[in-house]
Write a protein that holds these residues in place. Structure first.
Motif, PDB file in Angstrom:
ATOM      1  N   GLU A  31       0.829  -1.207   0.000  1.00 28.75           N
ATOM      2  CA  GLU A  31       0.000   0.000   0.000  1.00 28.75           C
ATOM      3  C   GLU A  31       0.864   1.258   0.000  1.00 28.75           C
ATOM      4  OE1 GLU A  31      -3.242   0.144  -0.474  1.00 28.75           O
ATOM      5  OE2 GLU A  31      -3.194  -2.039  -0.656  1.00 28.75           O
ATOM      6  N   ARG A  35       0.910   4.122  -2.953  1.00 29.58           N
ATOM      7  CA  ARG A  35       0.680   5.526  -2.654  1.00 29.58           C
ATOM      8  C   ARG A  35       1.841   6.390  -3.170  1.00 29.58           C
ATOM      9  NH1 ARG A  35      -0.019   4.911   2.383  1.00 29.58           N
ATOM     10  NH2 ARG A  35       2.016   5.594   3.081  1.00 29.58           N
ATOM     11  N   ASN A  42      -0.031  -0.206  -9.848  1.00 27.23           N
ATOM     12  CA  ASN A  42      -0.971  -0.960  -9.013  1.00 27.23           C
ATOM     13  C   ASN A  42      -1.145  -2.399  -9.486  1.00 27.23           C
ATOM     14  OD1 ASN A  42      -1.389   1.163  -7.339  1.00 27.23           O
ATOM     15  ND2 ASN A  42      -3.483   1.585  -7.998  1.00 27.23           N
TER      16      ASN A  42
END
Length: 85
Positions: A31, A35, A42
């Motif tokens: 994660e 970010r 992703n």
């Protein structure tokens, strides 16, 4: 190089003893990377995390070093006596 091999053995030992904690830490790292990269990678990150999750799910319940799944050395090489009613 020997230090890197020792570190790798320690990491794999931790993963074998604590697959749930390892999965939690890897998810958090994934994660963070998502970010920091703004979502650009992703798909690749999700694929890598999925493979790691499958590997860790296979590690649950496998015998290895350490409790609770490790071998109990108090009974010798044959393991604990078998239960016979």
């Amino acid at each position: 190089m020997p230090n890197l091999q020792r570190l790798l053995r320690q990491v794999l030992g931790f993963v074998r003893r604590n697959p749930d904690a390892a999965n939690r830490h890897l998810r958090r790292a994934g994660e963070t990377v998502k970010r920091r990269t703004g979502g650009k990678y992703n798909r690749h990150i999700d694929k890598a995390l999925g493979g790691v999750s499958r590997y860790l799910s296979n590690q649950r319940g496998r015998p290895g070093r350490g409790a609770p799944y490790g071998r109990d050395h108090r009974h010798g090489p044959g393991g604990p006596p078998k239960y016979r009613p």
